[in-house]
Structure formats: structure tokens, C-alpha cells
Design a protein around this motif. Structure first.
Motif, PDB file in Angstrom:
ATOM      1  N   GLN A 197      77.481   0.706  54.114  1.00 10.61           N
ATOM      2  CA  GLN A 197      78.182   1.667  54.963  1.00 10.61           C
ATOM      3  C   GLN A 197      78.233   3.013  54.266  1.00 10.61           C
ATOM      4  O   GLN A 197      78.339   3.099  53.047  1.00 10.61           O
ATOM      5  CB  GLN A 197      79.594   1.181  55.272  1.00 10.61           C
ATOM      6  N   ALA A 198      78.115   4.073  55.057  1.00 10.34           N
ATOM      7  CA  ALA A 198      78.159   5.432  54.510  1.00 10.34           C
ATOM      8  C   ALA A 198      78.749   6.353  55.567  1.00 10.34           C
ATOM      9  O   ALA A 198      79.014   5.936  56.705  1.00 10.34           O
ATOM     10  CB  ALA A 198      76.769   5.899  54.100  1.00 10.34           C
ATOM     11  N   THR A 199      78.974   7.604  55.196  1.00  9.64           N
ATOM     12  CA  THR A 199      79.434   8.622  56.134  1.00  9.64           C
ATOM     13  C   THR A 199      78.577   9.869  55.979  1.00  9.64           C
ATOM     14  O   THR A 199      77.976  10.097  54.922  1.00  9.64           O
ATOM     15  CB  THR A 199      80.913   8.996  55.892  1.00  9.64           C
ATOM     16  N   VAL A 241      80.459  15.679  61.078  1.00 10.27           N
ATOM     17  CA  VAL A 241      80.908  15.388  59.719  1.00 10.27           C
ATOM     18  C   VAL A 241      81.758  14.120  59.713  1.00 10.27           C
ATOM     19  O   VAL A 241      82.604  13.932  60.583  1.00 10.27           O
ATOM     20  CB  VAL A 241      81.714  16.568  59.141  1.00 10.27           C
ATOM     21  N   ALA A 242      81.527  13.239  58.739  1.00  6.34           N
ATOM     22  CA  ALA A 242      82.276  11.984  58.551  1.00  6.34           C
ATOM     23  C   ALA A 242      81.999  10.967  59.649  1.00  6.34           C
ATOM     24  O   ALA A 242      82.848  10.120  59.939  1.00  6.34           O
ATOM     25  CB  ALA A 242      83.776  12.253  58.434  1.00  6.34           C
ATOM     26  N   ALA A 243      80.809  11.035  60.274  1.00  7.34           N
ATOM     27  CA  ALA A 243      80.412   9.977  61.194  1.00  7.34           C
ATOM     28  C   ALA A 243      80.158   8.701  60.388  1.00  7.34           C
ATOM     29  O   ALA A 243      79.693   8.752  59.249  1.00  7.34           O
ATOM     30  CB  ALA A 243      79.156  10.385  61.966  1.00  7.34           C
ATOM     31  N   ALA A 262      88.233   4.914  63.610  1.00  2.17           N
ATOM     32  CA  ALA A 262      88.524   5.926  62.590  1.00  2.17           C
ATOM     33  C   ALA A 262      87.298   6.157  61.710  1.00  2.17           C
ATOM     34  O   ALA A 262      86.595   5.210  61.349  1.00  2.17           O
ATOM     35  CB  ALA A 262      89.711   5.491  61.736  1.00  2.17           C
ATOM     36  N   PRO A 263      87.009   7.407  61.354  1.00  2.00           N
ATOM     37  CA  PRO A 263      85.841   7.702  60.507  1.00  2.00           C
ATOM     38  C   PRO A 263      85.980   7.079  59.132  1.00  2.00           C
ATOM     39  O   PRO A 263      87.077   7.001  58.571  1.00  2.00           O
ATOM     40  CB  PRO A 263      85.842   9.239  60.434  1.00  2.00           C
ATOM     41  N   SER A 264      84.859   6.594  58.594  1.00  6.87           N
ATOM     42  CA  SER A 264      84.755   5.983  57.258  1.00  6.87           C
ATOM     43  C   SER A 264      85.363   4.595  57.186  1.00  6.87           C
ATOM     44  O   SER A 264      85.288   3.943  56.149  1.00  6.87           O
ATOM     45  CB  SER A 264      85.405   6.867  56.181  1.00  6.87           C
ATOM     46  N   VAL A 265      85.972   4.108  58.287  1.00 11.43           N
ATOM     47  CA  VAL A 265      86.621   2.798  58.279  1.00 11.43           C
ATOM     48  C   VAL A 265      85.754   1.803  59.048  1.00 11.43           C
ATOM     49  O   VAL A 265      85.222   2.115  60.110  1.00 11.43           O
ATOM     50  CB  VAL A 265      88.023   2.865  58.915  1.00 11.43           C
TER      51      VAL A 265
END
Length: 257
Positions: free
Chosen positions: A60-62, A44-46, A156-159
Motif C-alpha cells: 500500500q502507498a499514497t 494528493v494522498a490518494a 479515509a486517505p492512507s487507511v
């Protein structure tokens, strides 16, 4: 006669605009897939990054709760897909032309960190998900040690941090950066220089807030990143006194409290 000619010209331009708009919408391609760990559990949140031929991120996405991701675009070109998640090896696809593409199930392997012995006293999740935020507990990550704060932020995830040190959240640039809850008011370059000078061991956690509350100004509409540092645990007052002597044409003394 002029009015009729103007009406015909306006009609032709309108039809061309509508035709281009319809063509653009019909030309949208979807890139999707699902990301799992070695145990077939969804990650989750990769962070999912679609990069162009110059290795510059264009989308970009997660991943969601099921590990699924989806990117839609109509920009023709050659792309590569990069998938990263803290503690796991980064996946990079081969170059491909823009088209509807389903990568299916992608399994990320754990980063190789050989340890002689592991003793677990208490457990805190490396990634904590909240309704409106993601917390990356840097102090609990083995791979985060040994670098600087900017290296940690990139994991960091989503960054995503590009080559120009522009920091974005879920593909949206202009994220507000806070240090221990206080806004920094620094430019991207100044933030990058500050984080490069800060050891990763000084970072406790990084909180990624997708939708800031109303108490923050409009600069944080793209999201906020709150970098929490390891504060001193000493009780009471502490400080330092320095003194020095210099000699040029005359002797001088300087003191600082």
C-alpha cells in the motif's frame, strides 16, 4: 581436516546466501504512475493498493504532492492495482503479472451524486494536509453520509481495512485507534464492532497521524487514527432518569439516574 572441511562448507553456504540476496535485489520490480482528477490536477494522498489474486492487499502507498506513486516488490504473482480517493470513483486495473510497469496518468472521475441545488456558505477542505498528519473532514463529505463509521474509515486517505478488519496506515498494520483523543485499548474486532454500530453522521473528522509524538506508547509506532465525533452543543448539565416495574413471583421496581 575437519576444520578445513567446515571452512569450505561455510564458504559454500555464504556464497549461496549472497547469490540469493543479489538475485532478490536484482529481481525487484517497480510499479508507478500518477493520479489526477478530471481537471488534470494531481490528487494528493490518494490510496494505492496492490492486491494479489485473492484480492488481499500486499502493498500500500499514497500519492505525493505531484500525484505520483511508486511501489517496489520482488514477490512474483498476479496482481491488480486499486486506486481510491474520497469523492472519486475507484480505479481497478486488470490482472497483470509482476513486472516493471508504468500506468502513466490515471484520471479518476467524480462519484455520481446528483443534487438538485447546492448552496455554499463557507468552505472547508475535505482533505487537509499537515507536516505530520492528514485530516479527513467527514462532515464535509456528501459520500460519507448514510453508512457507519467503519465505512467512513475505509474511505479515509492512507487507511486500509482488510477482510479481517485489520486497520493499517500506508501498508503498516497495528495502528493505534483513538476516539476524541483517548486511546480505545480495544482489539481489531472490537474496534470494528464499535465503528459498525456508530452512524457516519456522528463522525466530525478523522485525523491520520503517521508519526506519533513521544507521549504515546510504542503501540502507535505504525501510526495513529484519531476519530473525532460530533459532540453535543447543549450548554450546562443534562441527564436522564428512568424507572420501570416488573412482575414475576413478586412485584419489583427499578430506577436509574
Amino acid at each position: 581436516m575437519r576444520l578445513r572441511l567446515l571452512s569450505i562448507l561455510l564458504f559454500v553456504v555464504t556464497q549461496i546466501f549472497i547469490g540469493d540476496l543479489v538475485f532478490s535485489q536484482n529481481n525487484v520490480k517497480v510499479i508507478k504512475g500518477k493520479v489526477y482528477n478530471e481537471n488534470k490536477q494531481p490528487l494528493v494522498a490518494a490510496t494505492i493498493v496492490l492486491a494479489n489474486a485473492n484480492n488481499k492487499a500486499v502493498h500500500q502507498a499514497t500519492t505525493d504532492q505531484t500525484g505520483a506513486f511508486l511501489i517496489s516488490t520482488n514477490k512474483e504473482g498476479t496482481y491488480t492495482l486499486n486506486i481510491s480517493f474520497t469523492g472519486f470513483k475507484t480505479f481497478t486495473s486488470g490482472p497483470f503479472k509482476l513486472s516493471d510497469k508504468d500506468f502513466g496518468n490515471i484520471n479518476l472521475g467524480v462519484s455520481s451524486n446528483n443534487l438538485d441545488e447546492v448552496s455554499v456558505q463557507a468552505k472547508q477542505n475535505l482533505i487537509e494536509l499537515d507536516a505530520n498528519s492528514i485530516t479527513y473532514n467527514v462532515s464535509k463529505s456528501i459520500t460519507a453520509h448514510g453508512g457507519n463509521a467503519l465505512d467512513v474509515l475505509k474511505r479515509a486517505p492512507s487507511v486500509f481495512v482488510d477482510n479481517d478488519n485489520t486497520i493499517s496506515i500506508n501498508g503498516k498494520p497495528g495502528a493505534m485507534i483513538l476516539i476524541d483523543g483517548k486511546q480505545s485499548y480495544l482489539s481489531n474486532r472490537e474496534i470494528a464492532d464499535l465503528l459498525k454500530a456508530m452512524p457516519s453522521s456522528n463522525i466530525k473528522s478523522i485525523e491520520i497521524i503517521n508519526t506519533p509524538s513521544a507521549k504515546y506508547d510504542a503501540a502507535g509506532t505504525a501510526g495513529m487514527i484519531n476519530i473525532k465525533t460530533m459532540k453535543s452543543q447543549l450548554v450546562g448539565f443534562n441527564g436522564s432518569i428512568t424507572t420501570g416495574v416488573s412482575y414475576g413471583e413478586t412485584a419489583k421496581q427499578n430506577e436509574d439516574l
